[in-house]
Structure formats: C-alpha cells, structure tokens
Design an enzyme around this catalytic site. Structure first.
Site, PDB file in Angstrom:
ATOM      1  N   LYS A 139     -27.123   3.412  -3.260  1.00  0.00           N
ATOM      2  CA  LYS A 139     -25.856   4.082  -2.950  1.00  0.00           C
ATOM      3  C   LYS A 139     -24.831   3.071  -2.442  1.00  0.00           C
ATOM      4  O   LYS A 139     -25.179   2.188  -1.638  1.00  0.00           O
ATOM      5  CB  LYS A 139     -26.144   5.137  -1.872  1.00  0.00           C
ATOM      6  CG  LYS A 139     -24.974   6.051  -1.504  1.00  0.00           C
ATOM      7  CD  LYS A 139     -25.421   7.039  -0.409  1.00  0.00           C
ATOM      8  CE  LYS A 139     -24.378   8.121  -0.137  1.00  0.00           C
ATOM      9  NZ  LYS A 139     -24.848   9.095   0.880  1.00  0.00           N
ATOM     10  N   SER A 158     -27.513  14.661   2.831  1.00  0.00           N
ATOM     11  CA  SER A 158     -26.992  13.932   1.675  1.00  0.00           C
ATOM     12  C   SER A 158     -28.049  13.359   0.755  1.00  0.00           C
ATOM     13  O   SER A 158     -27.730  12.879  -0.325  1.00  0.00           O
ATOM     14  CB  SER A 158     -26.057  12.803   2.142  1.00  0.00           C
ATOM     15  OG  SER A 158     -24.810  13.331   2.523  1.00  0.00           O
ATOM     16  N   SER A 164     -24.045  13.593  -0.318  1.00  0.00           N
ATOM     17  CA  SER A 164     -23.153  12.568  -0.807  1.00  0.00           C
ATOM     18  C   SER A 164     -23.847  11.507  -1.647  1.00  0.00           C
ATOM     19  O   SER A 164     -23.172  10.709  -2.283  1.00  0.00           O
ATOM     20  CB  SER A 164     -22.455  11.894   0.375  1.00  0.00           C
ATOM     21  OG  SER A 164     -23.404  11.239   1.191  1.00  0.00           O
TER      22      SER A 164
END
Lengths: 402, 402
Positions: free
Chosen positions: B42, B143, B119
């Site tokens: 990420k 997330s 996310s």
C-alpha cells in the site's frame, strides 16, 4: 480506609512538593467513595482555569489556561476527593530523578539527602510527607514506579489506555499512562476503583519471579526482595531478557525518544526553551534518533511484548524489583546516575513495552531508605492487581518468611 | 502453500490497483519461506528511493523519497518474496470505501460494479485479481478487514504494536496497524510467520459469537454467518455493546478524529491539499473535535476495551461479521453509505479500541458478492489465530453444518 500517615507530617511548602504560587485547591463536586480524602495532581495534568506548567517556565509562558480538567481529575472530584495542589514535575516528564533546575527538588521525607525519584516527584513527596492522601502522576518509563520505590509508597501504573490521557501533556504516547501514589493499599485501590474501567472478575493466582530482573538490582536489594518473595509464597522463577537487558533499555530509549521528539520537537524548535543542564542534553538526544534506529528497534519491541504477554498467561503475576537501587544521593555523579538508568529502564520497560499494569509495594528499608517490590499483571487485570495487593502487602509486613 | 488464484487473473493495470507510473519492483534480498511469492505494498508504507504518495497528489508533491523501506517490507524481501508494486489507497487512509478521486477506484474482481472497500483498496484488489500472492495494507478502523470481506480474501489485522509502524504514514496512531491480504490461509499465515514476533504456544480453544454484532449485519448476512458459526461448532453467544453500538462507533470516530487532526492537521493547514469531495469533509470534521469530546469518550474507550478483554479470557475467540453488508454499489447514495459506516465502525471498533488481533475469513457469497466472517483473539495471540484459521477455513468450506 486509613488515611493516617505513619511518616512525619510536613507541609507542601516545607518540602517543595507544590508548584510556586498560591495553592490550587478545589472542593469535591459530589460525595462519593473518596469523601474526606485529599489529593494533589502532577503539573502535567490539566486543571480547568490553570496553566499546566509542565515543570518548565517556558512551557508555562507559552501555554494558555486549560479550558477543562482532565477527566481523571473530574472523576476524583466527583467521587468526593478534595484537591489540595499541583505538584512539581521533572521538566516535561523527562527524568527518573526528581531534580528540577527551575523549581527545585522536592524533599524525599524518607531520606532528605537523597533524590525523591521522578518525574512525578512532587506527587510522591506530597503523599510521603502526609500532605495529601494520594496524588496523580504520570508514568511513561517509570515516573510513578521509581518515586514510589524511593519514597516508600504504594504506586500504580495502569494498563496502557485504560485511563484516558485526555488533558495530559503528551510525552511518548505509546508508553504514557496516568498513575498514582498512596501510603496504604486501601487508598490506592479506592482511587483505582474510581478511575479504572469495570472488568470481569479475574485473579492473579500465581506469582513468578523474574530472575534476570533481580540480577539487575544491587545485591542487598536483591537479597531483601528475595526474602519478600518467600513471604509472598513465590516458588517459580523465569528469565525474561534472554541475556540482553540492555536491548530492552535501548529499545525503550530509542522508541520513546522518537516519540518525544515528534510530540515536543516542534515546540522546542520554535520556542528554544531553557532546560536545566540535566535535561537539555536528553531532549537534544531525542532529535538525533534516526529512522533507521526506529526501524531496528520497532520490531524488537513487538518481540519483547510478546514474551511478556506469554509469561503472564493464566493469571500469572510477574515479580521484579521496582528499581535497581535505593534513592541516589543528591550528590551522585554522572557515572552512578548513568548506571542507575541503564538498569532501571530495563526493569521498567518490562511492563512499558507491552502496556501491562504494574504495582509497586513498599517491601522494607536498606540504610533507612525504602525499597519497592513490583508485580506486573496481564493487560486489563488492573483491578485484580489492586485486589491481590491487599493480601501481598499484609504478607510483606509479617516478620518472618512462611 | 498454493498461490494459485481461483479468481479470474487480471493485471494491475487492468484493475487500477497500482499507483500510476512504472511498476515499483524489487527482487528478494535473501532466500526464505516466501520464495516464489509476489507481493504489493500500500502506498502509505515506505519503499526506499520512492516517495510514499499516500493516495493524494499534494502529499506526493510535498514529500521526499523514503531513505529506507519500512521494516515490514525489508523482512518480506529478506524472506524471499518479490515486490511487484505499490497500490492505490484512499487518501491518507481515510475511508472504508476504496474510492480515490485522483487515482480512481481499483476494480473489485468479485463484483466489478461494486466498491472494493478501503482504504487498502489496491492491495485487496491486486490479491483478489491474482496479480500478486499477498499484499500489505494498513488497518486503523477496518482498512484491511473491510476490503478483505468485500473482495473474498483472507485478511489479518495484528495486535496493536506487534508489528512496527516505522516507515508508515501515521493516521490515528493508537489504532494504526499494518495488516495483509492473501487468497489462501497458508499464504496469510506464512506472511505472519515472517512478520509477527515469536510467542509462546497458545490456542484459541473456544469460539463465542457476539450476538449484538450479528444484529448489526444485514439479515441475509447474519443468516449466512449463523450457518458458518454452526460449521465452526460455535455454541455460545454473548452481547458486547450493552445496547449501545453507536457509542462504540462514536467513541472511535471522536478519538480517531482527534488523533488524525493532531498527526495530519499541521500538514493540511500548511499545504491546503486538494482532497476528493468524498474525503475533504472527513478531514474538516476532525478539525472540529473538541477537548471536551475527547475527555468524554476517552474513558469510555477504556471501559469498552476492558469488556472485550474480559470476553477473550481463557483462549476464547470472538466471532463477528467482518462487515455489515456486502460491497456497496459504486452508485450508492450518501444515506446508504452513512448507514454502512455507522454499523461497520461499531464492528471494527471491537478489536480496534483494545488493540486485539482479528482475522477475516471468506464465508460465502450473497448475490455473487463475498461475505467475510471475523474472529478476534486476545492481544498477542496472533499466531494462534492464524493457526486456528487453518481448521476454521476448512470447516467453512464444508457443504453442510456439522
């Protein structure tokens, strides 16, 4: 509960425990279980209408009065306790000594020629001198536990995040806690009953000594606390440091330092505060910690925490010396102080790295100076620890080992 | 372990999982247990020599390349894994939806007309599409867990602080974790074996369903997951929210928001970044959280955490729906999204408030869309949770309840 002190009774002014200026007092806002008890609050914790001074004149000068009191203070006032003052702290909580270049060193009533321990120095001294019945401090790397040991008090560091840090000057947030001192276990536990979240019944049903933690203490302390362990019925020992206590201390120093600089660095850079000669280099060091340092030590913190959690399984309490020595002489030199920190921070990091609760109990005296014994429990077992300490403190005061 | 995907195989470019620009790749630095496996990271996690973009062009523009990689990334490369790319994230981790106004919405391969969840959206989609074998995300309020549920993956959120957050953009530090996704439990566990600290043997030996968590899920999800509980042999139920799930969510919203503003407010104020219309109001709201809000909710967090810890005693694992619904349609309106958050954040706050590990397992499909079942264990029991999940995932794939 008995709030009577067995120690000499002083006044806050006599011993330099309170911050300069007229005493900050507040009546209870309701009646409750702490009716009739008085307390003081470390000057890192907000009181509505007053500037939280943080033990540093530049911090005081550059901050506005708190709009509201920290929730912990509000809870104590609503439980019937009376606030008697704000207490001196090491500058922004940075030190285990209790020596403040601006506001002086609060007097350790048990041994006035020695330091009281810090950073919750004034809170410990005010309780030890009988000025108040209990006092709030903060504990990041031992700032309640060490002065409790040095001043002959019961001291409690709760599970990390069990008590809100709202309204408390941040220092190293992943280690910061609010803790407190009392002269007797009943008062210590009564405060916990007000501040701690409710929890399901749990018990610390077995005590295990950490052998390599005892090995860090002065020989006479280790011997005294070994006897204390016999009184408590401790039969088992384990090692926790895997031969490397310095790693636990260094891991703490680095991760704490990085958090300190992150929290306070912007203010320090902008304000250029005058720190005492004993504190300035400590803050300067935190600015030099690198990302590589944090990357190295961060994963080890997880490994240390994992090991402590495993040792605490099934209702086990871990027994360690609270501090490696009695209170240092005020005139102790840098080398002696350094050796103290090296050992003390390894001891305090056991609960610190993993956020476990720890209680320090008075366990005797050496050369007239108090010595504390600590018990660490699993996270969330704060009430069990305070409950268990009622028995343990009785057992410790028996004359002979059972 | 099998790394073969049972899902359609796409490319990162096809599904918009990777950040714009040439792929960021890196060969393993040593051979190890992850030999032959590929992964993605990420874009909130540092890779040496690359700017961590944080899902926002102004963040990318105002930051320098990372000097070193996050320790978690270094550990994976040293264990034999090959890095294949950096993945799209919701802006600075703020959202559970996976919709990024600047870089697009990564495609959920299981249901392309629905959001992937966020996310850690790109990481989830890259794994679900078979582009990589596993991927790192971050999980503050769900997330990793929510996109795992929406994309039919195994997802893991570790014990808070068990895995170092060095080299990760901070969001709400007292809730932040690094987590990861895989298509099979063997890969999920193998990654944990590399990243997690060693721990003493422990077992999750009993599963208990949280009844009032199931009550927050859509009826069809609750029914499907009730059947899943039967397959897992779950016999007992408890309530955790004391009738007030909204308090758990609001407590999270306030405390998380205060931390977010503290971490990111100075940069937002100085930079005035362009945020997407879905994100800008969220950051603006964090600026409006007051000290009084924090003072009110802080102590309640401790109370909630205490309750969760008590429920997890003696090797208990707590079973909940990972998310209250299947992935929302991309065209879902504000009201539907709001209702989703209200329930989702209560569910994710159970592990979040107290820093416990949580695993999400694929448990079936409704209208062709994946549904995840979660198990929460006591802090430090990460490896036990991953071990136990090998059996649970087998049991979940049996056709009939036992």
């Amino acid at each position: 509960m008995s709030a009577a002190s067995t120690l000499g009774r002083g006044t806050a002014a006599d011993i330099g425990a309170f911050v300069p200026g007229p005493p900050v007092t507040q009546e209870p806002t309701a009646a409750g279980p702490l009716n009739g008890l008085t307390f003081a609050v470390k000057d890192l914790i907000d009181l509505a209408g007053h500037i939280t001074g943080g033990g540093n004149p530049d911090w005081l000068r550059t901050h506005a009065p708190a709009v509201r009191s920290a929730p912990a203070v509000e809870q104590l006032l609503a439980a019937g306790a009376t606030l008697r003052g704000k207490t001196v702290t090491d500058e922004l909580a940075f030190s285990l000594e209790g020596v403040n270049a601006h506001y002086g060193t609060p007097m350790n009533p048990c041994c006035p020629d020695r330091i009281p321990g810090g950073s919750s120095s004034g809170s410990a001294c005010a309780v030890a001198a009988g000025v108040v019945d209990f006092a709030l401090g903060t504990d990041t790397g031992g700032s309640v536990r060490v002065p409790a040991s040095f001043c002959g008090l019961f001291g409690f560091r709760p599970t990390h995040n069990a008590i809100s840090l709202a309204g408390v000057v941040p220092f190293a947030p992943s280690y910061d806690t609010i803790g407190w001192f009392a002269r007797d276990i009943a008062t210590l536990a009564a405060v916990g009953d007000v501040l701690l979240p409710q929890a399901a019944p749990a018990r610390v049903n077995r005590l295990v000594a950490i052998r390599d933690a005892f090995a860090l203490a002065d020989a006479r302390i280790a011997a005294m606390l070994h006897d204390a362990c016999l009184k408590l019925g401790v039969r088992d020992e384990i090692d926790i440091f895997d031969g490397r206590p310095d790693d636990w201390r260094e891991c703490y120093r680095v991760l704490q330092g990085a958090e300190i600089w992150r929290e306070l660095g912007p203010w320090i850079t902008a304000t250029k505060p005058a720190f005492g000669d004993n504190i300035a280099p400590r803050f300067a060091d935190t600015a030099d910690i690198t990302e590589a340092d944090v990357a190295h030590w961060g994963p080890l913190r997880g490994a240390f925490a994992s090991r402590v959690r495993a040792a605490l399984a099934d209702g086990t309490g871990l027994v360690i010396p609270t501090a490696p020595s009695i209170a240092l002489h005020k005139a102790a030199g840098g080398e002696e102080i350094g050796a103290f920190y090296q050992r003390a921070l390894a001891l305090t990091s056991i609960a610190g790295h993993t956020g476990q609760p720890q209680i320090s109990l008075p366990a005797g005296r050496i050369d007239g100076c108090p010595v504390g014994l600590s018990i660490i429990a699993a996270a969330g077992c704060d009430r069990s620890l305070l409950d268990g300490a009622r028995d343990w403190s009785l057992q410790l005061t028996t004359k002979t080992a059972t």
